[in-house]
Design a protein around this motif. Structure first.
Motif, PDB file in Angstrom:
ATOM      1  N   LEU A  53       0.834  -1.204   0.000  1.00 28.50           N
ATOM      2  CA  LEU A  53       0.000   0.000   0.000  1.00 28.50           C
ATOM      3  C   LEU A  53       0.872   1.258   0.000  1.00 28.50           C
ATOM      4  N   LYS A  54       1.908   1.256   0.818  1.00 28.58           N
ATOM      5  CA  LYS A  54       2.815   2.405   0.888  1.00 28.58           C
ATOM      6  C   LYS A  54       3.491   2.633  -0.466  1.00 28.58           C
ATOM      7  N   GLU A  55       3.867   1.546  -1.108  1.00 26.60           N
ATOM      8  CA  GLU A  55       4.483   1.635  -2.433  1.00 26.60           C
ATOM      9  C   GLU A  55       3.523   2.248  -3.453  1.00 26.60           C
ATOM     10  N   LEU A  56       2.257   1.818  -3.420  1.00 29.81           N
ATOM     11  CA  LEU A  56       1.262   2.355  -4.354  1.00 29.81           C
ATOM     12  C   LEU A  56       0.945   3.821  -4.060  1.00 29.81           C
ATOM     13  N   ILE A  57       0.876   4.179  -2.777  1.00 34.61           N
ATOM     14  CA  ILE A  57       0.609   5.574  -2.416  1.00 34.61           C
ATOM     15  C   ILE A  57       1.739   6.467  -2.920  1.00 34.61           C
ATOM     16  N   GLY A  58       2.950   5.952  -2.930  1.00 29.57           N
ATOM     17  CA  GLY A  58       4.103   6.729  -3.366  1.00 29.57           C
ATOM     18  C   GLY A  58       4.234   6.909  -4.872  1.00 29.57           C
ATOM     19  N   GLN A  59       3.425   6.212  -5.640  1.00 28.94           N
ATOM     20  CA  GLN A  59       3.483   6.360  -7.093  1.00 28.94           C
ATOM     21  C   GLN A  59       3.085   7.776  -7.499  1.00 28.94           C
ATOM     22  N   ASP A  60       3.674   8.243  -8.600  1.00 25.94           N
ATOM     23  CA  ASP A  60       3.343   9.576  -9.108  1.00 25.94           C
ATOM     24  C   ASP A  60       2.054   9.585  -9.905  1.00 25.94           C
ATOM     25  N   GLU A  61       1.816   8.521 -10.668  1.00 24.63           N
ATOM     26  CA  GLU A  61       0.596   8.479 -11.476  1.00 24.63           C
ATOM     27  C   GLU A  61       0.053   7.068 -11.500  1.00 24.63           C
ATOM     28  N   TYR A  62      -1.211   6.967 -11.835  1.00 28.65           N
ATOM     29  CA  TYR A  62      -1.920   5.698 -11.867  1.00 28.65           C
ATOM     30  C   TYR A  62      -2.561   5.551 -13.244  1.00 28.65           C
ATOM     31  N   PRO A  63      -1.905   4.824 -14.146  1.00 25.03           N
ATOM     32  CA  PRO A  63      -2.414   4.729 -15.513  1.00 25.03           C
ATOM     33  C   PRO A  63      -3.738   3.964 -15.583  1.00 25.03           C
ATOM     34  N   ALA A  64      -4.685   4.542 -16.289  1.00 27.22           N
ATOM     35  CA  ALA A  64      -5.993   3.914 -16.480  1.00 27.22           C
ATOM     36  C   ALA A  64      -6.599   4.454 -17.775  1.00 27.22           C
ATOM     37  N   THR A  65      -7.470   3.664 -18.350  1.00 25.28           N
ATOM     38  CA  THR A  65      -8.162   4.090 -19.568  1.00 25.28           C
ATOM     39  C   THR A  65      -9.641   4.275 -19.279  1.00 25.28           C
ATOM     40  N   SER A  66     -10.305   4.963 -20.150  1.00 21.13           N
ATOM     41  CA  SER A  66     -11.752   5.219 -20.126  1.00 21.13           C
ATOM     42  C   SER A  66     -12.244   5.911 -18.859  1.00 21.13           C
ATOM     43  N   ILE A  67     -11.435   6.813 -18.319  1.00 22.21           N
ATOM     44  CA  ILE A  67     -11.894   7.627 -17.199  1.00 22.21           C
ATOM     45  C   ILE A  67     -12.178   9.030 -17.724  1.00 22.21           C
ATOM     46  N   HIS A  68     -12.898   9.808 -16.946  1.00 24.47           N
ATOM     47  CA  HIS A  68     -13.309  11.131 -17.415  1.00 24.47           C
ATOM     48  C   HIS A  68     -12.328  12.236 -17.036  1.00 24.47           C
ATOM     49  N   ASP A  69     -11.752  12.174 -15.863  1.00 26.77           N
ATOM     50  CA  ASP A  69     -10.862  13.232 -15.381  1.00 26.77           C
ATOM     51  C   ASP A  69      -9.682  12.593 -14.661  1.00 26.77           C
ATOM     52  N   ASP A  70      -8.490  12.710 -15.229  1.00 27.63           N
ATOM     53  CA  ASP A  70      -7.297  12.062 -14.666  1.00 27.63           C
ATOM     54  C   ASP A  70      -6.991  12.529 -13.250  1.00 27.63           C
ATOM     55  N   ILE A  71      -7.094  13.814 -13.001  1.00 32.84           N
ATOM     56  CA  ILE A  71      -6.773  14.364 -11.683  1.00 32.84           C
ATOM     57  C   ILE A  71      -7.747  13.844 -10.632  1.00 32.84           C
ATOM     58  N   ARG A  72      -9.026  13.866 -10.969  1.00 31.99           N
ATOM     59  CA  ARG A  72     -10.051  13.374 -10.041  1.00 31.99           C
ATOM     60  C   ARG A  72      -9.852  11.876  -9.793  1.00 31.99           C
ATOM     61  N   PHE A  73      -9.549  11.124 -10.851  1.00 31.31           N
ATOM     62  CA  PHE A  73      -9.314   9.692 -10.722  1.00 31.31           C
ATOM     63  C   PHE A  73      -8.144   9.414  -9.778  1.00 31.31           C
ATOM     64  N   GLU A  74      -7.028  10.116  -9.966  1.00 31.69           N
ATOM     65  CA  GLU A  74      -5.854   9.908  -9.113  1.00 31.69           C
ATOM     66  C   GLU A  74      -6.141  10.296  -7.666  1.00 31.69           C
ATOM     67  N   ARG A  75      -6.938  11.325  -7.469  1.00 33.87           N
ATOM     68  CA  ARG A  75      -7.322  11.728  -6.111  1.00 33.87           C
ATOM     69  C   ARG A  75      -8.140  10.612  -5.448  1.00 33.87           C
ATOM     70  N   HIS A  76      -9.049  10.012  -6.199  1.00 34.90           N
ATOM     71  CA  HIS A  76      -9.859   8.912  -5.659  1.00 34.90           C
ATOM     72  C   HIS A  76      -9.007   7.671  -5.386  1.00 34.90           C
ATOM     73  N   VAL A  77      -8.035   7.387  -6.258  1.00 38.02           N
ATOM     74  CA  VAL A  77      -7.146   6.243  -6.034  1.00 38.02           C
ATOM     75  C   VAL A  77      -6.396   6.429  -4.719  1.00 38.02           C
ATOM     76  N   ARG A  78      -5.822   7.614  -4.533  1.00 38.41           N
ATOM     77  CA  ARG A  78      -5.083   7.871  -3.291  1.00 38.41           C
ATOM     78  C   ARG A  78      -6.005   7.788  -2.069  1.00 38.41           C
ATOM     79  N   SER A  79      -7.217   8.243  -2.215  1.00 40.24           N
ATOM     80  CA  SER A  79      -8.187   8.173  -1.124  1.00 40.24           C
ATOM     81  C   SER A  79      -8.475   6.716  -0.750  1.00 40.24           C
ATOM     82  N   HIS A  80      -8.696   5.880  -1.744  1.00 40.91           N
ATOM     83  CA  HIS A  80      -8.951   4.455  -1.474  1.00 40.91           C
ATOM     84  C   HIS A  80      -7.723   3.792  -0.858  1.00 40.91           C
ATOM     85  N   LEU A  81      -6.542   4.147  -1.331  1.00 36.38           N
ATOM     86  CA  LEU A  81      -5.318   3.570  -0.784  1.00 36.38           C
ATOM     87  C   LEU A  81      -5.126   3.968   0.680  1.00 36.38           C
TER      88      LEU A  81
END
Length: 119
Positions: free
Chosen positions: A71-99
């Motif tokens: 989990l710590k390793e994933l939180i430390g990532q700079d970006e989280y590559p994903a396709t078919s999302i609407h807003d990259d910034i919002r998506f990354e914020r949600h990923v960090r929130s879940h982590l």
């Protein structure tokens, strides 16, 4: 009172991740059907799916320390590559929130027994 020294149950964590993965897929489909106004809900569900996909396979769930380290390793990532999302910034914020949510659950070893769709 609950037992503060409850042992880590890797199988329960894997089951929780699988169920959250499936629930996030259903949430994405529901948000997609609702259309434009549900883009944030779609991105939030896609972020939860990304987190569960990154964690559900592998041996990191066997031990609490290994899971926390992943989990710590994933939180430390700079970006989280994903396709078919609407807003990259919002998506990354949600990923960090879940982590962060999972990191707290892991630290106290609670919440992995809650496997209902809505949490």
């Amino acid at each position: 009172m609950t037992d503060p020294l409850k042992p880590w149950d890797g199988e329960q964590v894997r089951i929780w991740l699988e169920r959250r993965f499936e629930a996030s897929r259903l949430d994405q489909a529901a948000a997609d059907r609702r259309g434009h106004e549900a883009r944030d809900d779609y991105d939030k569900a896609a972020a939860e799916e990304w987190v569960c996909r990154a964690l559900r396979h592998g041996d990191c769930t066997q031990e609490q320390a290994a899971f926390a380290g992943r989990l710590k390793e994933l939180i430390g990532q700079d970006e989280y590559p994903a396709t078919s999302i609407h807003d990259d910034i919002r998506f990354e914020r949600h990923v960090r929130s879940h982590l962060r949510k999972l990191a707290k659950m892991t630290k106290v070893n609670e919440g992995f027994g809650k496997t209902l769709h809505y949490q």
